[in-house]
Scaffold this motif. Structure first.
Motif, PDB file in Angstrom:
ATOM      1  N   ARG A   1      24.056  33.484  49.040  1.00  0.00           N
ATOM      2  CA  ARG A   1      23.009  34.507  48.925  1.00  0.00           C
ATOM      3  C   ARG A   1      23.527  35.848  49.433  1.00  0.00           C
ATOM      4  O   ARG A   1      23.325  36.878  48.785  1.00  0.00           O
ATOM      5  CB  ARG A   1      21.775  34.081  49.717  1.00  0.00           C
ATOM      6  N   ASN A   2      24.215  35.855  50.588  1.00  0.00           N
ATOM      7  CA  ASN A   2      24.758  37.101  51.130  1.00  0.00           C
ATOM      8  C   ASN A   2      25.825  37.687  50.210  1.00  0.00           C
ATOM      9  O   ASN A   2      25.890  38.900  50.023  1.00  0.00           O
ATOM     10  CB  ASN A   2      25.326  36.868  52.531  1.00  0.00           C
ATOM     11  N   GLU A   3      26.654  36.820  49.630  1.00  0.00           N
ATOM     12  CA  GLU A   3      27.687  37.293  48.707  1.00  0.00           C
ATOM     13  C   GLU A   3      27.060  37.919  47.463  1.00  0.00           C
ATOM     14  O   GLU A   3      27.493  38.979  47.006  1.00  0.00           O
ATOM     15  CB  GLU A   3      28.584  36.127  48.313  1.00  0.00           C
TER      16      GLU A   3
ATOM     17  N   LEU B   1      25.447  42.755  44.373  1.00  0.00           N
ATOM     18  CA  LEU B   1      24.391  43.562  43.759  1.00  0.00           C
ATOM     19  C   LEU B   1      24.371  44.964  44.347  1.00  0.00           C
ATOM     20  O   LEU B   1      24.166  45.946  43.628  1.00  0.00           O
ATOM     21  CB  LEU B   1      23.031  42.891  43.947  1.00  0.00           C
ATOM     22  N   MET B   2      24.578  45.051  45.656  1.00  0.00           N
ATOM     23  CA  MET B   2      24.613  46.373  46.288  1.00  0.00           C
ATOM     24  C   MET B   2      25.789  47.179  45.760  1.00  0.00           C
ATOM     25  O   MET B   2      25.669  48.378  45.516  1.00  0.00           O
ATOM     26  CB  MET B   2      24.685  46.229  47.811  1.00  0.00           C
TER      27      MET B   2
ATOM     28  N   SER C   1      36.038  49.219  39.892  1.00  0.00           N
ATOM     29  CA  SER C   1      35.127  48.977  38.789  1.00  0.00           C
ATOM     30  C   SER C   1      34.701  47.519  38.811  1.00  0.00           C
ATOM     31  O   SER C   1      35.531  46.631  38.807  1.00  0.00           O
ATOM     32  CB  SER C   1      35.800  49.300  37.466  1.00  0.00           C
ATOM     33  N   ILE C   2      33.406  47.307  38.893  1.00  0.00           N
ATOM     34  CA  ILE C   2      32.856  45.958  38.846  1.00  0.00           C
ATOM     35  C   ILE C   2      31.959  45.893  37.620  1.00  0.00           C
ATOM     36  O   ILE C   2      30.927  46.559  37.556  1.00  0.00           O
ATOM     37  CB  ILE C   2      32.048  45.638  40.114  1.00  0.00           C
TER      38      ILE C   2
ATOM     39  N   ASP D   1      23.491  52.866  53.144  1.00  0.00           N
ATOM     40  CA  ASP D   1      22.530  52.002  53.823  1.00  0.00           C
ATOM     41  C   ASP D   1      22.846  50.550  53.500  1.00  0.00           C
ATOM     42  O   ASP D   1      23.334  50.231  52.412  1.00  0.00           O
ATOM     43  CB  ASP D   1      21.102  52.314  53.363  1.00  0.00           C
ATOM     44  N   PHE D   2      22.572  49.661  54.453  1.00  0.00           N
ATOM     45  CA  PHE D   2      22.817  48.246  54.223  1.00  0.00           C
ATOM     46  C   PHE D   2      21.850  47.417  55.046  1.00  0.00           C
ATOM     47  O   PHE D   2      21.213  47.903  55.973  1.00  0.00           O
ATOM     48  CB  PHE D   2      24.263  47.867  54.559  1.00  0.00           C
TER      49      PHE D   2
END
Length: 135
Positions: free
Chosen positions: A35-37, A42-43, A57-58, A125-126
């Motif tokens: 989930r964290n990965e 996504l971030m 580049s993703i 921000d995170f």
């Protein structure tokens, strides 16, 4: 065969509802890690700010990697906060919003913010969530 299928479907549903929480407890660490990965990816993918020479580049999205906290930087911040007694070993949230530190959604005083700013200054921000391990 209709009535027997109905009983079989109900039995399978009940068994799956009983087994699912057990599997979730057994594989809790792996679930949280995945989930964290996924949240981290996504971030990274949603970051569409200015593109500089330090870009990656993703899936077609260019990202300024200097403005994103790495996992190592987040871990260093978490370990320092734990060592200083500001967060417990488990069940906490750390976030940075507009260059200000929040612990468990409580904005930290300016002196605390200045002390730890070196970890997140100039970064996006995170949110970081740590929950207790289920045994």
């Amino acid at each position: 065969s209709g009535p027997s299928m109905n009983i079989l479907i109900k039995l399978m549903s009940i068994v799956s509802l009983v087994i699912a929480p057990t599997l979730a407890k057994i594989h809790h660490d792996k679930i949280i890690g995945n989930r964290n990965e996924k949240m981290h990816m996504l971030m990274l993918m949603n970051n569409n700010d200015s593109i500089t020479s330090n870009t990656k580049s993703i899936e077609g999205t260019a990202i300024d990697t200097r403005s994103i906290m790495t996992d190592d930087e987040i871990n260093q911040l978490e370990e320092t906060l734990k060592r200083d007694g500001l967060i417990p070993p488990h069940n906490y949230t750390i976030s940075v919003k507009n260059n200000h530190l929040y612990i468990n959604d409580v904005k930290q005083p300016e002196q605390v913010n200045r002390r730890y700013k070196k970890y997140f200054a100039g970064k996006k921000d995170f949110n970081s969530i740590e929950s207790a391990q289920v045994k």
